[in-house]
Design a protein around this motif. Structure first.
Motif, short mmCIF file in Angstrom:
data_model
loop_
_atom_site.label_atom_id
_atom_site.label_comp_id
_atom_site.label_asym_id
_atom_site.label_seq_id
_atom_site.Cartn_x
_atom_site.Cartn_y
_atom_site.Cartn_z
N TRP A 12 11.23 20.04 7.56
CA TRP A 12 10.55 19.05 6.71
C TRP A 12 9.24 19.63 6.17
N ALA A 13 8.48 20.30 7.04
CA ALA A 13 7.18 20.83 6.63
C ALA A 13 7.30 21.96 5.63
N LEU A 14 8.33 22.80 5.79
CA LEU A 14 8.46 23.97 4.93
C LEU A 14 9.21 23.69 3.64
N GLY A 15 9.78 22.49 3.50
CA GLY A 15 10.45 22.16 2.25
C GLY A 15 9.47 22.22 1.11
N SER A 16 9.86 22.88 0.02
CA SER A 16 8.93 23.09 -1.09
C SER A 16 9.35 22.28 -2.29
N PRO A 17 8.65 21.14 -2.56
CA PRO A 17 9.02 20.35 -3.73
C PRO A 17 8.73 21.06 -5.04
N ALA A 18 7.86 22.09 -4.99
CA ALA A 18 7.49 22.79 -6.21
C ALA A 18 8.55 23.77 -6.66
N ARG A 19 9.48 24.10 -5.77
CA ARG A 19 10.50 25.08 -6.14
C ARG A 19 11.87 24.53 -5.79
N THR A 20 12.70 24.30 -6.74
CA THR A 20 14.00 23.69 -6.53
C THR A 20 15.07 24.75 -6.44
N MET B 229 0.84 -1.20 0.00
CA MET B 229 0.00 0.00 0.00
C MET B 229 0.88 1.25 0.00
N ASP B 230 0.51 2.22 -0.82
CA ASP B 230 1.29 3.45 -0.94
C ASP B 230 0.88 4.41 0.16
N VAL B 231 1.81 4.72 1.08
CA VAL B 231 1.49 5.63 2.19
C VAL B 231 2.11 7.01 1.96
N SER B 232 2.69 7.23 0.77
CA SER B 232 3.38 8.49 0.53
C SER B 232 2.41 9.65 0.41
N VAL B 233 1.23 9.42 -0.13
CA VAL B 233 0.28 10.51 -0.33
C VAL B 233 -0.18 11.12 0.98
N PRO B 234 -0.62 10.29 1.98
CA PRO B 234 -1.01 10.89 3.26
C PRO B 234 0.11 11.71 3.90
N TRP B 235 1.35 11.20 3.85
CA TRP B 235 2.46 11.95 4.44
C TRP B 235 2.71 13.23 3.66
N PHE B 236 2.58 13.17 2.33
CA PHE B 236 2.75 14.37 1.54
C PHE B 236 1.68 15.39 1.89
N ASP B 237 0.43 14.91 2.06
CA ASP B 237 -0.65 15.82 2.43
C ASP B 237 -0.40 16.45 3.79
N LEU B 238 0.07 15.64 4.75
CA LEU B 238 0.37 16.17 6.07
C LEU B 238 1.44 17.24 5.99
N ARG B 239 2.48 16.96 5.21
CA ARG B 239 3.56 17.93 5.06
C ARG B 239 3.05 19.22 4.45
N GLU B 240 2.22 19.11 3.42
CA GLU B 240 1.69 20.29 2.77
C GLU B 240 0.82 21.12 3.72
N ARG B 241 -0.04 20.44 4.47
CA ARG B 241 -0.93 21.16 5.40
C ARG B 241 -0.13 21.86 6.48
N LEU B 242 0.82 21.14 7.06
CA LEU B 242 1.63 21.73 8.12
C LEU B 242 2.47 22.88 7.57
N GLY B 243 3.04 22.68 6.39
CA GLY B 243 3.85 23.73 5.78
C GLY B 243 3.05 24.98 5.50
N ARG B 244 1.85 24.80 4.96
CA ARG B 244 0.99 25.97 4.69
C ARG B 244 0.63 26.70 5.97
N THR B 245 0.34 25.95 7.02
CA THR B 245 -0.03 26.57 8.29
C THR B 245 1.13 27.38 8.87
N LEU B 246 2.32 26.79 8.87
CA LEU B 246 3.49 27.49 9.39
C LEU B 246 3.81 28.73 8.56
#
Length: 299
Positions: free
Chosen positions: A280-288, A1-18
């Motif tokens: 970890w939360a603020l790392g932005s995969p969209a911008r390298t 089972m692929d668990v990467s999506v939930p962790w990615f979502d958690l990271r995105e939510r936490l990053g946006r909040t911070l």
């Protein structure tokens, strides 16, 4: 089972909040403008100031800087009377973080415009302390204290909690980079390496003590921050690490406990874990880094 999506979502939510908490509602637009506008920059992509200011250790360094800066009675009087740190603490944080981002990463024109705006505000900030001493925020000597307290705090926090601490030459380069911004703000002959920074900090020591306003500010920042309940435990770890990096005399002056060595070790371990989570939360995969480098090289 692929668990990467939930962790990615958690990271995105936490990053946006911070990010929203630090940068404010205009943060996304400001970030796009700061990083996406082509043109010459004050500092290149490999500069020491970018390495330090782009690291999550700034969360510890920023709080330490506020506590240390409060120990100059004139600086604290100006903050208490004019900054709105109680009534609008998040607004003050948003303005400060935006200024740091623009001067560190933005175009030279935008950086100069940000500096000019701050200088205009400083020119209007003047008054008299309860003891009768006059202050003016544009006073080069007072600006010098605010600058060296901030640089010392960011440097120490990065040394302890940075993902990739710099070597001695790198930290000297960081002090030199910050001197460019300080001089633009009106600081006379800002320090340009760690030795000069230490000498300048020591020269201010006879002027420093905790006023009633400084102690009240420390209590507000450390014990009664305007945060939701869920954020209070992580913030307590952040605050404990900021305090643990202060010199003993500063803690004693502010009435803060100076923890024993064993307790400081435990606090530091918790601090590393928290700063790592923020990073970890603020790392932005969209911008390298390559994208940012291309923008800077197109200047």
């Amino acid at each position: 089972m692929d668990v990467s999506v939930p962790w990615f979502d958690l990271r995105e939510r936490l990053g946006r909040t911070l990010f929203a908490r630090v940068a404010g509602p205009e943060g996304p637009d400001n970030r796009a403008r700061i990083h996406g506008t082509p043109g010459p920059r004050w500092f290149g992509p490999d500069s020491a100031i970018r390495a330090v200011h782009g690291d999550a250790s700034m969360f510890v360094g920023g709080l330490r800087a506020l506590l240390l800066q409060s120990l100059h009675p004139l600086a604290m009087a100006a903050v208490a009377a004019h900054s709105g740190f109680r009534g609008d603490p998040w607004g003050r944080l948003h303005r400060t973080s935006t200024f740091l981002a623009v001067t560190t990463y933005g175009t030279a024109d935008d950086a100069q415009q940000a500096v000019d705006g701050v200088r205009a505000v400083h020119e209007r900030v003047r008054g008299v302390t309860p003891s009768g001493a006059a202050y003016h925020a544009s006073d080069p000597h007072l600006l010098g204290w605010v600058h060296v307290a901030e640089v010392d705090s960011f440097l120490i926090a990065h040394q302890r909690y940075g993902a990739h601490p710099l070597d001695p030459a790198g930290y000297d380069a960081y002090v030199a980079d910050t001197a460019r911004v300080a001089a633009a703000l009106g600081v006379t002959d800002p320090p340009r390496d760690r030795a000069e920074l230490a000498e300048r900090l020591a020269s201010y020591r006879p002027e420093l003590y905790a006023t009633r306003e400084a102690r009240e500010a420390a209590r507000f920042l450390l014990r009664h921050p305007p945060l939701p309940r869920i954020a209070r435990a992580p913030y307590a770890i952040l605050a404990a690490n900021a305090v643990s990096t202060l010199p003993r005399w500063a803690c004693e002056s502010l009435g803060l406990p100076y923890p024993p060595a064993v307790e400081r070790t435990v606090v530091r371990m918790a601090g590393h874990a928290l700063v790592g989570t923020i990073r970890w939360a603020l790392g932005s995969p969209a911008r390298t880094r390559d994208e940012e480098g291309r923008i800077s090289r197109s200047a």
